[in-house]
Scaffold this active site. Structure first.
Site, mmCIF file in Angstrom:
data_model
loop_
_atom_site.group_PDB
_atom_site.id
_atom_site.type_symbol
_atom_site.label_atom_id
_atom_site.label_comp_id
_atom_site.label_asym_id
_atom_site.label_seq_id
_atom_site.Cartn_x
_atom_site.Cartn_y
_atom_site.Cartn_z
ATOM 1 N N LYS A 14 0.841 -1.215 0.000
ATOM 2 C CA LYS A 14 0.000 0.000 0.000
ATOM 3 C C LYS A 14 0.869 1.257 0.000
ATOM 4 C CE LYS A 14 -2.167 -1.170 3.820
ATOM 5 N NZ LYS A 14 -1.514 -2.465 4.115
ATOM 6 N N ARG A 89 -10.426 0.488 8.243
ATOM 7 C CA ARG A 89 -9.907 -0.849 8.521
ATOM 8 C C ARG A 89 -10.908 -1.710 9.261
ATOM 9 N NH1 ARG A 89 -4.085 0.151 8.447
ATOM 10 N NH2 ARG A 89 -2.952 -1.654 9.125
ATOM 11 N N ARG A 128 11.688 -5.498 5.457
ATOM 12 C CA ARG A 128 11.448 -4.090 5.114
ATOM 13 C C ARG A 128 12.372 -3.156 5.899
ATOM 14 N NH1 ARG A 128 5.558 -1.542 5.545
ATOM 15 N NH2 ARG A 128 5.645 -2.501 7.626
ATOM 16 N N ARG A 161 10.810 -1.112 11.337
ATOM 17 C CA ARG A 161 9.662 -0.754 12.176
ATOM 18 C C ARG A 161 9.515 -1.698 13.358
ATOM 19 N NH1 ARG A 161 4.492 0.464 8.329
ATOM 20 N NH2 ARG A 161 3.487 -0.859 9.880
ATOM 21 N N ARG A 172 -0.678 -9.240 13.014
ATOM 22 C CA ARG A 172 -1.284 -8.218 12.152
ATOM 23 C C ARG A 172 -2.058 -8.863 11.010
ATOM 24 N NH1 ARG A 172 4.020 -5.201 10.834
ATOM 25 N NH2 ARG A 172 2.810 -4.103 9.244
HETATM 26 P P1 AP5 Z 1 4.757 -1.534 1.989
HETATM 27 O O1 AP5 Z 1 4.399 -0.768 0.764
HETATM 28 O O2 AP5 Z 1 5.476 -0.836 3.066
HETATM 29 O O3 AP5 Z 1 3.460 -2.314 2.527
HETATM 30 P P2 AP5 Z 1 2.132 -1.774 3.230
HETATM 31 O O4 AP5 Z 1 0.972 -2.445 2.554
HETATM 32 O O5 AP5 Z 1 2.132 -0.303 3.305
HETATM 33 O O6 AP5 Z 1 2.318 -2.465 4.645
HETATM 34 P P3 AP5 Z 1 2.201 -1.850 6.113
HETATM 35 O O7 AP5 Z 1 2.960 -2.765 7.010
HETATM 36 O O8 AP5 Z 1 2.541 -0.408 6.125
HETATM 37 O O9 AP5 Z 1 0.696 -2.038 6.331
HETATM 38 P P4 AP5 Z 1 -0.031 -2.016 7.677
HETATM 39 O O10 AP5 Z 1 -1.428 -1.893 7.204
HETATM 40 O O11 AP5 Z 1 0.251 -3.157 8.554
HETATM 41 O O12 AP5 Z 1 0.602 -0.779 8.446
HETATM 42 P P5 AP5 Z 1 0.075 0.659 8.790
HETATM 43 O O13 AP5 Z 1 1.223 1.544 8.879
HETATM 44 O O14 AP5 Z 1 -1.057 1.024 7.904
HETATM 45 O O15 AP5 Z 1 5.608 -2.793 1.493
HETATM 46 C C1 AP5 Z 1 6.064 -3.765 2.415
HETATM 47 C C2 AP5 Z 1 7.431 -4.324 1.989
HETATM 48 O O16 AP5 Z 1 7.304 -4.997 0.729
HETATM 49 C C3 AP5 Z 1 8.502 -3.254 1.771
HETATM 50 O O17 AP5 Z 1 9.719 -3.775 2.183
HETATM 51 C C4 AP5 Z 1 8.490 -3.033 0.260
HETATM 52 O O18 AP5 Z 1 9.747 -2.599 -0.211
HETATM 53 C C5 AP5 Z 1 8.159 -4.424 -0.254
HETATM 54 N N1 AP5 Z 1 7.393 -4.432 -1.500
HETATM 55 C C6 AP5 Z 1 6.360 -3.597 -1.844
HETATM 56 N N2 AP5 Z 1 5.884 -3.909 -3.073
HETATM 57 C C7 AP5 Z 1 6.613 -4.972 -3.507
HETATM 58 C C8 AP5 Z 1 6.583 -5.757 -4.706
HETATM 59 N N3 AP5 Z 1 5.710 -5.544 -5.689
HETATM 60 N N4 AP5 Z 1 7.461 -6.783 -4.811
HETATM 61 C C9 AP5 Z 1 8.361 -7.032 -3.812
HETATM 62 N N5 AP5 Z 1 8.435 -6.321 -2.672
HETATM 63 C C10 AP5 Z 1 7.576 -5.299 -2.508
HETATM 64 O O19 AP5 Z 1 -0.528 0.439 10.248
HETATM 65 C C11 AP5 Z 1 0.296 0.133 11.341
HETATM 66 C C12 AP5 Z 1 -0.524 -0.004 12.614
HETATM 67 O O20 AP5 Z 1 -1.183 1.256 12.896
HETATM 68 C C13 AP5 Z 1 -1.657 -1.024 12.573
HETATM 69 O O21 AP5 Z 1 -1.201 -2.316 12.884
HETATM 70 C C14 AP5 Z 1 -2.607 -0.460 13.635
HETATM 71 O O22 AP5 Z 1 -2.165 -0.773 14.926
HETATM 72 C C15 AP5 Z 1 -2.481 1.052 13.438
HETATM 73 N N6 AP5 Z 1 -3.481 1.580 12.503
HETATM 74 C C16 AP5 Z 1 -3.227 2.215 11.326
HETATM 75 N N7 AP5 Z 1 -4.382 2.543 10.706
HETATM 76 C C17 AP5 Z 1 -5.393 2.093 11.503
HETATM 77 C C18 AP5 Z 1 -6.799 2.109 11.399
HETATM 78 N N8 AP5 Z 1 -7.435 2.643 10.327
HETATM 79 N N9 AP5 Z 1 -7.522 1.568 12.419
HETATM 80 C C19 AP5 Z 1 -6.918 1.039 13.491
HETATM 81 N N10 AP5 Z 1 -5.583 0.969 13.650
HETATM 82 C C20 AP5 Z 1 -4.813 1.497 12.660
HETATM 83 MG MG MG Z 2 2.185 1.148 4.878
#
Ligand code: AP5
Ligand code: MG
Ligand code: ZN
Length: 215
Positions: A14, A89, A128, A161, A172
């Protein structure tokens, strides 16, 4: 004008795709995860509350999330559209977002759901590295920076992270299945869901997203 959401499990890409989408369409990137991490870094009350949930890989309570997301959507730069990454979410959050949009005479154009299988998610997240300065994501094997530990874009330091440990990632993914997957049906019923295969080359994934969003 484009109002869109990126849905998908942790590690689906994402954040990686968001950077490319906002550049092409000129809309703000709103990541609730990034907002929480910024608050943790600055030691705010919100950051303290969010941190305990995030470190366990659980969701931050709905009422906290909805408020920060809708506050952000009220800013001027969202008048011409936005890209939401990681919000909503839960079904509750999606309903609150619908209420907000309706109250402001706005509608979502497309909801992008990026899907990747579990083993690949684990590999991606445990490898990552993120830039401390600009937030760009790298992967030690898949998408390595030119110089180890240093961001290609801004020269900032790369770090891992706190929630990217094997244990927390497993949790997660479970939390995603239980609480966020129902949104796939929610938006399918609403009729504006685009399902994207997130495995494989990131430029191919981006091309599929652009096809779904329209040029
Ligand atoms: P990356 O693009 O970083 O993946 P992502 O989908 O953004 O993953 P996140 O871990 O950020 O998602 P998340 O939803 O768990 O975290 P968030 O910060 O939203 O890519 C991942 C890796 O893959 C990287 O190393 C990248 O280089 C690699 N990659 C990407 N594309 C690739 C490809 N095509 N091929 C190969 N490699 C590739 O949330 C964190 C926490 O915040 C949650 O757990 C929760 O506690 C809280 N939170 C956030 N939003 C909410 C909400 N709305 N409600 C409640 N709690 C929330
Ligand atoms: Mg992200
Ligand atoms: Zn950087």
């Amino acid at each position: 004008m484009l109002r869109t959401i990126l849905l998908g499990p942790p590690g689906a890409g994402k954040g990686t795709q968001a950077v490319k989408i906002v550049e092409k369409y000129g809309i703000p990137h709103i990541s609730t995860g990034d907002i929480f991490r910024e608050n943790i870094k600055n030691g705010t009350e919100l950051g303290k509350k969010a941190q305990e949930y995030m470190n366990r890989g659980e969701l931050v309570p709905d009422e906290l999330v909805v408020e920060i997301a809708t506050d952000r959507l009220l800013k001027d730069d969202c008048k011409e559209g936005f890209l939401l990454d990681g919000f909503p979410r839960t079904v509750f959050q999606a309903e609150k977002l619908d209420e907000f949009l309706q109250a402001h005479g706005q509608k979502l154009d497309v909801v992008i759901d990026i899907e990747v299988e579990k083993q690949e998610l684990l590999t991606r997240l445990t490898g990552r590295r993120v830039c401390r300065k600009c937030g760009a994501s790298y992967h030690i094997v898949n998408i390595p920076p030119k110089k180890e530990g240093i961001c290609d874009i801004c020269g900032g330091e790369l770090f891992q992270r706190d929630d990217d440990t094997v244990e927390t990632v497993e949790n997660r993914i479970e939390v995603y299945k239980a609480q966020t997957m129902p949104l796939v049906d929610y938006y399918k019923k609403a009729g504006n869901l685009a399902e994207i295969d997130g495995s494989g080359d990131l430029d191919r994934v981006f091309a599929d997203i652009v096809k779904a969003l329209g040029e």
